[in-house]
Structures are given as structure tokens and as C-alpha cells.
Motif scaffolding. Sequence first.
Motif, short mmCIF file in Angstrom:
data_model
loop_
_atom_site.label_atom_id
_atom_site.label_comp_id
_atom_site.label_asym_id
_atom_site.label_seq_id
_atom_site.Cartn_x
_atom_site.Cartn_y
_atom_site.Cartn_z
N TRP A 241 -3.55 4.80 5.61
CA TRP A 241 -2.71 3.69 6.03
C TRP A 241 -1.64 4.12 7.03
CZ3 TRP A 241 2.32 1.85 5.82
CH2 TRP A 241 2.48 0.48 6.09
N VAL B 1 0.83 -1.20 0.00
CA VAL B 1 0.00 0.00 0.00
C VAL B 1 0.86 1.25 0.00
CG1 VAL B 1 -1.72 1.30 1.31
CG2 VAL B 1 -1.89 -1.19 1.15
N VAL C 235 -4.66 -2.32 8.76
CA VAL C 235 -5.37 -1.03 8.83
C VAL C 235 -6.73 -1.19 8.16
CG1 VAL C 235 -5.32 1.40 8.18
CG2 VAL C 235 -3.18 0.22 8.79
#
Length: 268
Positions: A216, A191, A210
Motif C-alpha cells: 500500500w 489499511v 492501490v
Amino acid sequence: MDVLANNDWRRRRAIPEVDAELDLVVEDAESGFCGAVVGFEFGAVVLEDRFGKRRNFPLEPAAFLLDGEPVTLRRPQQAAPRQQRKTTASGSIAVAGHTARVARRSRIWVEGIHDAALVERIWGDDLRVEGVVVEPLDGIDELAASIRAFGPGPVARLGVLVDHLVPGSKESRIVAAVQSPYVLVTGHPYVDVWQAVRPSAVGIRAWPEVPPGRPWKEGVCAALGVADPADMWRRILASVSSFRDVETPLIGAMERLIDFVTEPDDDV
């Protein structure tokens, strides 16, 4: 006459000196102990017989028999230490005495300043040798327009490193629109580039999960009890000293980009 019973024989004959190299098989003239040289202790040679028994013998003149003939063993001079090849943080062989090359027209783009700092930490030495500049973008939403403005070509190749490049993601749809043969887009599945750093390097068991919809980085900081994302980033970057501290997909993606932008026809 038993020559071994008369100590004067050692003075009357020219006894050859032999380096006591490892695995050399000799016999102690006085005791008859026969064995291979396996090392040295306290100035004495260590012999090991065929049963694994070891004994120490002083390195005295004419104290050993080699192929039935008396010899004086001497400890071999230590060879000059072998110089180990220095490597860069990326694992490449370091180029000694090389100044940075004049920058190529080719570039590597990454998504943000954190990506750029991490790339510099691992591949900075390699990129300076090759004359490749890394430039951070503010995301890739306008990637197509940025590529058109750059004007890639045979002497101006462009490599792009993308976060979260997985099937079905927004990033994958943006990348699919890039068609130039002089542009290579690679990426990693994480991510954020933070996640491309191995958790063990940072001192955690795993990156926290998360929940969808929450930023994030903020979610990671909350789970780890860190108030400021900037503090967390400094901790992450400080934990990275070489390619061993990051995940394999990031390494592979960057190596492909470096190879692409430094192909021979890239030279001006």
C-alpha cells in the motif's frame, strides 16, 4: 426657565457619571436624539435609534439625559481579557505546571513506529500526564504470545491499537482470539495509519486507490510521485498538529484505549 438654555446649570449641579454600557438608552441633551449605545468611534459614543439610524456624539460633561436626568457618559473600562483554556493536540484541557507521571504498568501497543509517532503527536501530552507508555509492535501476527508474555492484570492493563480492523480481515481473526478482561483491542478500518490522516491535511484530494497485491505505501508513493516512502511519511507527520487532522475512527479508538488503561483500579 429652560435649564438647557443656560450653560451654567452644568457647573452648578453635581452630574453623575454613568458607564456607557452597550444597549444603554440615553438622549442627547442638545439634539433630542434618543438611542441605545452600540459602540464607540473616534472617542465618541455611537447611538442607534429605534429606526436603526446611528449618530456619533462626543462624551462631553452632562451631554446626555438618562431617564430624563442629565448624566455624563464615560467609556467603560475594558474588562480584563478572559483567559482561554489551553488545550492539548487531542482537544483535552491542558494541565498547567504538571510534570510527567511515573509510568504505569499498563501499556498501549500500536502496530509500528509510524503509529507510535502519530499517537505521540496527538495524544502525547495526555499520555504523559496519565503515565501511559506507548510501545510499537512489529505487526500483530504474534499478538497472543506477546499478551501472554506481558501478563495483563488489574494493575497492568493492556490496550492495543490495530490497523485495518474490519470484519473478515486477518487482523479481525487475530483479535477474536484475545479473551482477557484486562486487554482491550480497538482499531480503525484503514489499511495503514497513513490513511487515517485526513487527505486535506496532507494537501491531497483523496488517498490513491492501490491495486490488490501491491504494497500500500509503495502504491501511494508511486501515485503521488514520491520516490521514497520515508519522505512521504515525513510529509504526513508534519501535516498533523491536532486531532482535527485525523479521521474520527482513529480518534475514537485511541480515546477508548486511554480510558481503559487509566481506569482507577489501574493505580499501583
